[in-house]
Design a protein around this motif. Structure first.
Motif, short mmCIF file in Angstrom:
data_model
loop_
_atom_site.label_atom_id
_atom_site.label_comp_id
_atom_site.label_asym_id
_atom_site.label_seq_id
_atom_site.Cartn_x
_atom_site.Cartn_y
_atom_site.Cartn_z
N LEU A 93 0.87 -1.19 0.00
CA LEU A 93 0.00 0.00 0.00
C LEU A 93 0.90 1.23 0.00
N SER A 94 0.96 1.90 -1.14
CA SER A 94 1.80 3.10 -1.26
C SER A 94 0.99 4.32 -0.82
N THR A 95 1.63 5.18 -0.01
CA THR A 95 0.92 6.38 0.47
C THR A 95 1.14 7.59 -0.45
N GLU A 96 1.76 7.33 -1.60
CA GLU A 96 2.12 8.40 -2.53
C GLU A 96 1.00 9.43 -2.80
N ARG A 97 -0.25 8.95 -2.88
CA ARG A 97 -1.35 9.87 -3.23
C ARG A 97 -2.05 10.45 -2.01
N LEU A 98 -1.64 10.03 -0.82
CA LEU A 98 -2.19 10.65 0.41
C LEU A 98 -1.31 11.85 0.73
N ASN A 99 -1.41 12.87 -0.10
CA ASN A 99 -0.35 13.88 -0.03
C ASN A 99 -0.85 15.31 0.19
N GLN A 100 -1.99 15.42 0.88
CA GLN A 100 -2.54 16.77 1.11
C GLN A 100 -2.07 17.36 2.44
N ILE A 101 -1.80 18.67 2.42
CA ILE A 101 -1.62 19.39 3.68
C ILE A 101 -3.04 19.76 4.10
N ARG A 102 -3.52 19.21 5.19
CA ARG A 102 -4.93 19.45 5.54
C ARG A 102 -5.14 20.80 6.21
N ASP A 103 -4.17 21.22 7.00
CA ASP A 103 -4.37 22.48 7.75
C ASP A 103 -3.04 22.97 8.29
N ILE A 104 -2.88 24.28 8.33
CA ILE A 104 -1.72 24.81 9.06
C ILE A 104 -2.25 25.86 10.03
N ASP A 105 -1.91 25.68 11.29
CA ASP A 105 -2.38 26.58 12.35
C ASP A 105 -1.17 27.42 12.79
N VAL A 106 -1.09 28.62 12.23
CA VAL A 106 0.10 29.44 12.46
C VAL A 106 0.17 29.90 13.92
N ALA A 107 -0.99 30.31 14.47
CA ALA A 107 -0.99 30.78 15.86
C ALA A 107 -0.64 29.64 16.82
N GLY A 108 -1.20 28.47 16.56
CA GLY A 108 -0.96 27.31 17.43
C GLY A 108 0.35 26.59 17.10
#
Ligand SMILES: Cc1cc2nc3c(=O)[nH]c(=O)nc-3n(C[C@H](O)[C@H](O)[C@H](O)COP(=O)(O)OP(=O)(O)OC[C@H]3O[C@@H](n4cnc5c(N)ncnc54)[C@H](O)[C@@H]3O)c2cc1C
Length: 480
Positions: A93-108
């Motif tokens: 099972l290659s994770t190659e396509r599970l490649n999204q940045i879901r969220d970036i919390d700059v303050a946290g």
């Protein structure tokens, strides 16, 4: 009952689409061999899901049809962790396509990413927000965060920021059978029962598939100073490390040991590299300190940046104390890159040097010099002139103590590997060390683990494995 491979493939196609299921031998070749080319396996297919729901559906299918699942990220494991065995029921099972940045919390100061994100992409995303994701290692352009998590990766900056366990706030995991566990918290304090997250970190894919993680971010250093110092010996290196920590307020971000043999080997194979010092000393340290304070805010009267001045003064003191024989400090980025190139080219130059027995040991700093000397003697008693390539993250007590066949070759060097295993085990036990600091166990050290781990602890590991993966379908043959 034999497994119907065609049925497996058509069922996978229903889940992810035909484009994302590979089954021709030539399409799977790189997936079925490890980075070093030491291990080769078999798989019915390589499947590339693009969502947690697809991973869940695949693990449901695998459970139903008794298919073993081998998770694979960047396939840079140095212990055969992501290479299947030769059984005929394997699915990679290659994770190659599970490649999204879901969220970036700059303050946290945290980021939530899917497990197939390449480490370098996460680092540059953090950088775009003037933040740092500090995990750093030579394979940064290829390895994926799920692989980093599953091996509890370490690398160059552990001394300052810790390893993957220290850098992780939350996880999302899919178990064999398809159950999704949502542990994706960004909380730093959350005492709600067992720490399940840390069960999956370092499990090398034997307990489930990590699909996403919430990771800590840090203020991005604005200034750094890098030096290469010739050490009197290993103990002098450790004394120097502590002096650099004291002088910089604990801001040593890398402290790498390089023996003469390694530097000469890099220079042999990469003649464009500049020798950092006039004479190559028996041991050298590559040192980097960094600060998040603005580099220009407080230059000294002569315009020298404070950090460079601080490192210069620390090294001058170390020279006075007889800890170092020589040193050079990078004055600009190109010089820094040239110093780091020697370290970064070490793994490739080792491969070019010939057959080598590899290790990834951890040892209390106070025993490091004795370990180095005792092991060198024991190895030379078996194969004189073996090149001792003991280098790495000495600041963390972690060395890649690799043994390279003598120059000119030694026909059957590999025959001695069991002897080298025995030497390592014996001396590591003597000095309270570990056989695996950061690369994991994989298939390479599975049998060794049995002889070093507390039997009661091994029993508990077996119980956990049995509870989460009773049919032994998750990455079988690895770790336990
Ligand atoms: C040049 C070079 C330098 C390196 N330097 C370092 C170093 O300094 N420090 C260090 O720690 N390592 C180092 N490594 C080793 C390697 O890069 C790390 O182990 C890395 O963390 C592996 O990531 P990967 O994506 O390639 O994982 P893979 O090799 O694909 O997999 C590693 C293990 O994790 C499992 N796995 C992968 N993804 C998942 C997932 N999503 N869920 C569950 N299990 C999963 C696999 O089954 C396997 O057991 C180096 C390797 C190379 C080639």
């Amino acid at each position: 009952m034999p497994i119907d491979h065609n049925l497996v493939i058509s069922s996978l196609i229903e889940i992810v689409g035909a484009k994302h299921v590979l089954s021709a031998a030539e399409d799977m070749a790189t997936t079925l061999t490890d980075w070093r080319g030491d291990y080769h396996g078999y798989a019915i297919a390589v499947v590339k899901p693009a969502s947690t729901a697809e991973v869940s559906a695949i693990l449901q299918l695998a459970d139903k049809m008794n298919i073993a699942v081998i998770p694979q990220g960047g396939n840079t494991s140095l212990c055969g962790g992501a290479t299947p065995n030769q059984d005929d029921n394997n699915l990679v099972l290659s994770t190659e396509r599970l490649n999204q940045i879901r969220d970036i919390d700059v303050a946290g100061q945290n980021i939530t990413v899917e497990s197939g994100c390449i480490l370098d992409v996460i680092k540059s995303t953090a950088d775009d927000h003037d933040l740092l994701f500090p995990l750093d290692l030579g394979a940064r352009g290829t390895c994926r965060i799920g692989g980093n998590l599953s091996t509890n990766a370490g690398g160059l900056n552990v001394i300052r920021y810790g390893n993957m366990r220290d850098l992780t706030l939350g996880l999302e995991v899919v178990l064999m059978g398809g159950k999704v566990i949502n542990l994706l918290s960004s909380l730093k304090k959350d005492n709600t029962g067992y720490d399940l997250k840390n069960l999956f970190i370092g499990a090398e894919g034997t307990l489930g598939i990590i699909t996403a993680a919430t990771l800590k971010l840090f203020p991005r250093p604005k200034a750094s100073a890098t030096a290469f110092a010739g050490l009197r010996d290993i103990d002098a290196g450790i004394a120097l490390l502590n002096q650099c920590q004291a002088a910089s307020g604990g801001n040593v971000i890398a402290f790498e040991l390089m023996p003469k043999s390694i530097i000469e080997n890099v220079l042999d194979f990469y003649p464009d590299c500049q020798p950092p010092l006039k004479d190559v000393p028996p041991f050298s340290a590559l040192i980097e300190i960094a600060s998040t304070a603005d580099a220009d805010s407080n230059p000294d009267a002569d315009g020298t940046m404070p950090l460079v001045a601080l490192l210069t003064q620390t090294l001058a003191n170390a020279f006075e104390d007889g800890l170092i024989s020589d040193a050079t400090i990078a004055q600009h980025q190109a010089q820094r890159d040239a110093l780091w190139a020697i370290r970064e080219l070490t793994p490739e130059s080792e491969i070019k040097a010939g057959k080598a027995y590899k290790s990834d040991i951890s040892i209390p700093l106070r025993h490091m010099a004795a370990f180095y000397e005792t092991t060198t003697k024991a190895v030379h008693a078996i194969v004189p002139n073996t090149r001792i390539f003991g280098f790495g993250h000495i600041g963390d007590g972690n060395l890649h103590f690799n043994l390279c066949e003598p120059k000119g070759g030694n026909g059957d060097f590999r025959r001695h590997y069991p002897d080298f295993d025995a030497i390592m085990l014996d001396i590591l036990k003597q000095y309270d060390g570990s056989i695996s600091a950061e690369h994991g166990i994989g298939q390479k050290k599975r049998d060794m683990l049995r002889s070093v781990k507390d039997p009661a602890a091994l029993d508990v590991m077996q119980m956990i494995k049995q509870a989460l993966d009773p049919k032994n379908l998750m990455n079988p043959g690895k770790v336990i």
